[in-house]
Design an enzyme around this catalytic site. Sequence first.
Site, PDB file in Angstrom:
ATOM      1  N   ASP B  22      47.582 115.893  29.924  1.00 24.81           N
ATOM      2  CA  ASP B  22      47.030 115.153  31.055  1.00 24.81           C
ATOM      3  C   ASP B  22      48.001 114.068  31.475  1.00 24.81           C
ATOM      4  O   ASP B  22      48.464 113.287  30.624  1.00 24.81           O
ATOM      5  CB  ASP B  22      45.715 114.458  30.642  1.00 24.81           C
ATOM      6  CG  ASP B  22      44.524 115.408  30.681  1.00 24.81           C
ATOM      7  OD1 ASP B  22      44.721 116.596  30.980  1.00 24.81           O
ATOM      8  OD2 ASP B  22      43.409 114.946  30.396  1.00 24.81           O
ATOM      9  N   LYS B  79      42.233 119.472  38.313  1.00 23.29           N
ATOM     10  CA  LYS B  79      40.817 119.747  38.088  1.00 23.29           C
ATOM     11  C   LYS B  79      40.033 119.709  39.384  1.00 23.29           C
ATOM     12  O   LYS B  79      40.263 118.853  40.236  1.00 23.29           O
ATOM     13  CB  LYS B  79      40.228 118.688  37.144  1.00 23.29           C
ATOM     14  CG  LYS B  79      40.730 118.763  35.715  1.00 23.29           C
ATOM     15  CD  LYS B  79      40.071 117.675  34.879  1.00 23.29           C
ATOM     16  CE  LYS B  79      40.731 117.481  33.523  1.00 23.29           C
ATOM     17  NZ  LYS B  79      40.570 118.604  32.603  1.00 23.29           N
ATOM     18  N   GLY B 151      37.882 112.785  26.240  1.00 24.07           N
ATOM     19  CA  GLY B 151      38.039 111.346  26.305  1.00 24.07           C
ATOM     20  C   GLY B 151      37.513 110.600  25.105  1.00 24.07           C
ATOM     21  O   GLY B 151      37.440 109.376  25.115  1.00 24.07           O
ATOM     22  N   GLY B 212      39.580 115.956  22.540  1.00 21.43           N
ATOM     23  CA  GLY B 212      39.637 115.125  21.347  1.00 21.43           C
ATOM     24  C   GLY B 212      40.861 115.300  20.477  1.00 21.43           C
ATOM     25  O   GLY B 212      40.942 114.704  19.406  1.00 21.43           O
ATOM     26  N   SER B 234      43.481 112.453  26.720  1.00 20.55           N
ATOM     27  CA  SER B 234      43.683 111.020  26.558  1.00 20.55           C
ATOM     28  C   SER B 234      44.565 110.701  25.354  1.00 20.55           C
ATOM     29  O   SER B 234      45.102 109.607  25.250  1.00 20.55           O
ATOM     30  CB  SER B 234      42.319 110.351  26.380  1.00 20.55           C
ATOM     31  OG  SER B 234      41.392 110.920  27.285  1.00 20.55           O
TER      32      SER B 234
END
Lengths: 177, 290
Positions: B22, B79, B151, B212, B234
């Site tokens: 990301d 997205k 996230g 995650g 993230s």
Amino acid sequence: MRVGVLAIQGAFIEHERAFERAGHIVSEIRQSKDLEASLDMLVFPGGESTVQRKLLHDLHMTEPIWQRIDAGIGVYATCAGLILLANEVDGKPNELGRLSVLVQRNAYGRQLGSFQIHGSILGHQDIVMTFIRAPRILSAGQNVEILSTFDGYPTAVHQGNITAFAYHPELNGEIYL
Amino acid sequence: MEDRSILNRNLAQMLKGGVIMDVTTPEQAKIAQEAGACAVMALERIPADIRAAGGVSRMSDPAMIRGIQDAVSIPVMAKCRIGHIAEARILEAIEIDFIDESEVLSPADDIYHIDKTRFSVPFVCGARDLGEALRRIEEGASMIRTKGEPGTGDVVQAVRHMRKIQAQIRQVRGLAEDELFEKAKELGVPVSQLRIVHETGRLPVVNFAAGGVATPADAALMMMLGAEGVFVGSGIFKSGNPSKRAAAIVQAVTNWQDAKLIARISENLGEAMVGINENEIQTIMEERGI
């Protein structure tokens, strides 16, 4: 043949299956110690060339692999592999280049530009050739044998111990060896 | 249309063994590419910040996505909201390489997913179990990823989804031919898709882990459980040293079987993202779009 498939990123399993189907003994090359095996051929699979180049460097594999190439081991490279071995990529010289070709990356554009054609190579007719965000071989040196073309550009080439493809023979289970 | 669906599945095959990261800016995209990302996911806010900000989250500004497309040579994904056909058409119009119809954004449609067979660009969709995965594939997804719980920096959901999908695949593999019809009914999937799983022992498309993943060990764990590659959201740009951590995760995905190597690359990576545990969060994204 004993075939070592570079298995660091990309469609290496497809190559392994295609070579196994053709009756070869296949092993995976993930680290430099995997090169200690006795091998007749090295396979550079499709994937992302920037990732593969970086991993070859970080895993200290570039030097031992290129020593084997220079010592004459057979090399079979598709797409990203072609880019790693081309003498010039996007107008810049490639110090790892061992093929006298000029290559343009992502020459057909983004994924919407990916395509499939039917072509002939090495006496095989009506072969499905799949180009995925493919590079284009803009030109090839006089010592390079051109095995197939599309739209006036070479799509597969042979020079010395190296055979390289802009498309993906492995996706259709073909290796024509 | 049939040809494009093969070409689109082929692109997913080229991403295997890789890490999709990301990114929110062209600078981050360049860092990701240099660290060895096989693709980047362009989005305005990474999932941890979407979660923190709350409210409705939507497709990113096309100008921002174009900026990232211009900055890197690797494939660029973006997205759209679940069921948001118009957002997907916009992403296709700017020639995105892959659309993620994603539960991380607020769903636009609480019943229907996009009919992805009508698009020329490929889609990746999240799935928590074999039924969700095969429904998305029937709708035209060229790639599947676990949903995880985006996230959070907590890998437990991604593990749960991957284990479940793999266990269900093993179960389907062991069924008799005439038991597939009932199983298809139970899973809510077409028997034609289930038959492919029964015959090949795998999903008909590439299957990545997502949600995650924060450390090289997390990435290696997902590969051990059968993922063919990893999305990191993230976990990279919420950490102390993004570039070093990203490169280490890339190496862990390639050499997930070599614990010694992973030990070495896990040293001195700086602080990992803080993370939240699954029972501390209020918005459960994985339940969006089933």
